[in-house]
Design an enzyme around this catalytic site. Structure first.
Site, PDB file in Angstrom:
ATOM      1  N   LYS A 177       0.850  -1.203   0.000  1.00 35.90           N
ATOM      2  CA  LYS A 177       0.000   0.000   0.000  1.00 35.90           C
ATOM      3  C   LYS A 177       0.876   1.240   0.000  1.00 35.90           C
ATOM      4  O   LYS A 177       1.874   1.298   0.714  1.00 35.90           O
ATOM      5  CB  LYS A 177      -0.876  -0.011   1.262  1.00 35.90           C
ATOM      6  CG  LYS A 177      -1.589   1.283   1.548  1.00 35.90           C
ATOM      7  CD  LYS A 177      -1.503   1.709   3.007  1.00 35.90           C
ATOM      8  CE  LYS A 177      -0.136   2.141   3.443  1.00 35.90           C
ATOM      9  NZ  LYS A 177      -0.072   2.842   4.741  1.00 35.90           N
ATOM     10  N   ASP A 212      -5.628   0.103   8.454  1.00 36.86           N
ATOM     11  CA  ASP A 212      -5.450   0.033   6.995  1.00 36.86           C
ATOM     12  C   ASP A 212      -5.976  -1.268   6.389  1.00 36.86           C
ATOM     13  O   ASP A 212      -5.959  -1.435   5.167  1.00 36.86           O
ATOM     14  CB  ASP A 212      -3.961   0.160   6.638  1.00 36.86           C
ATOM     15  CG  ASP A 212      -3.432   1.572   6.847  1.00 36.86           C
ATOM     16  OD1 ASP A 212      -4.249   2.485   7.084  1.00 36.86           O
ATOM     17  OD2 ASP A 212      -2.204   1.754   6.782  1.00 36.86           O
TER      18      ASP A 212
END
Ligand code: C5P
Length: 298
Positions: A25, A154
């Site tokens: 990410k 996340d």
């Protein structure tokens, strides 16, 4: 949101093995707006994902046991016990199912640990995708996202691993198609420092510098920020050196830190410029971790 499809290895028998990639990410911009009463921070962030990442392989077992084995260049920095985010994800999903399902999972750790590119979160999300398919779990998207959030801020965004605007603590997800991002050459560099996310958030200077508007790449470049860069650089001054280096390489469109650091990224127009930048960084700092990749096309 559509989720990445696991790859099936071998035949579809009792021992079917699935592979999931835990895509790295990258926060193209990360605006911190306020510290909430619960200690978390209210964020606005544009998440993109790299085409590469860690790798999870798994098959079901009939002993009701969940086993995790680790391999790969960064496996030594992790333990395979119940604190591992992959194990936490597996146990949370098994709790949801309410039956003693078993699985043998192997994690190939290619991404540096505690490095701002969501390695642990992506691993947890990939584990959820893997086990939902392996065990044939019927679970509503919203419920899976809730479960993901209980593992880490996340993790919900990593379930789909698509380009998205992420708000709240990390649970408000808005997929975005932004021209010029998909397939764009990207370089990730980590200067070999592990940073604690909680500690870097604590170091935020508490100045709200305004909302994130991310309608196009130019706007992300000119108006976007990573509000944790200062706090992370204070903890690891090498980040400032790394950012400087990336920002001055030929053909770079954007150089910024990802997440709470210390990994920084650079976006390029061409693969040739990205490779030249990677070689230049490697020539000077062969001890730094470097990944040449692209923004995942979703
Ligand atoms: O949710 P996760 O466990 O990944 O977060 C790690 C730490 O980062 C939290 O304990 C918190 O201190 C900090 N954090 C935060 N605000 C967020 C996300 C994380 O303060 N939105």
């Amino acid at each position: 949101m559509p989720r990445p499809e696991a790859e099936l290895v071998g035949d579809d028998t009792a021992t079917k093995t699935l592979i999931e990639i835990a895509y790295a990410k990258v926060n193209l911009a990360l605006h911190v707006r306020e510290r909430r009463a619960d200690g978390y921070h209210e964020l606005e962030s544009l998440f993109v994902f790299a085409r590469n990442g860690d790798r999870l392989t798994g098959h079901t077992t009939d002993d009701g046991h969940i086993g995790l084995t680790l391999e790969g260049p960064f496996a030594a920095g992790l333990e395979a016990g119940p604190g591992n985010l992959v194990m936490r994800a597996a146990l949370a999903l098994r709790d949801h199912v309410g039956e003693a399902r078993g699985a043998a999972i192997r994690l190939t750790k290619n991404l540096p640990v505690a490095s701002g590119i969501g390695g642990g979160s992506a691993d947890a999300a990939a584990c959820l995708r893997l086990l939902v398919r392996l065990w044939g779990v019927a679970i509503a998207e919203a419920e899976l996202e809730r479960l993901a959030l209980s593992i880490g801020s996340d993790v919900p965004a990593c379930l789909s691993s698509v380009t998205q605007l992420v708000r709240g603590r990390g649970e408000m997800l808005e997929p975005r198609v932004i021209s010029g991002l998909a397939g764009r050459p990207m370089l990730l560099v980590n200067p070999g420092v592990a940073l604690s996310t909680g500690r870097i958030f604590q170091g935020w200077d508490k100045v709200d510098r305004g909302p994130l508007v991310a309608d196009g790449l130019d706007q992300i470049v000119t108006d976007g920020r990573n509000d944790l860069e200062q706090a992370a650089s204070a903890e690891a001054p090498v980040i400032a050196e790394l950012l400087d280096r990336l920002a001055t390489t030929k053909g770079v469109r954007l150089a910024r830190m990802s997440g709470s650091g210390a990994t920084c990224f650079a976006l390029f127009d061409s693969e040739a410029d990205r490779t030249a930048a990677a070689l230049a960084v490697y020539a000077d700092r062969p001890d730094w971790w470097i990944m040449e990749t692209e923004i995942r096309t979703t």
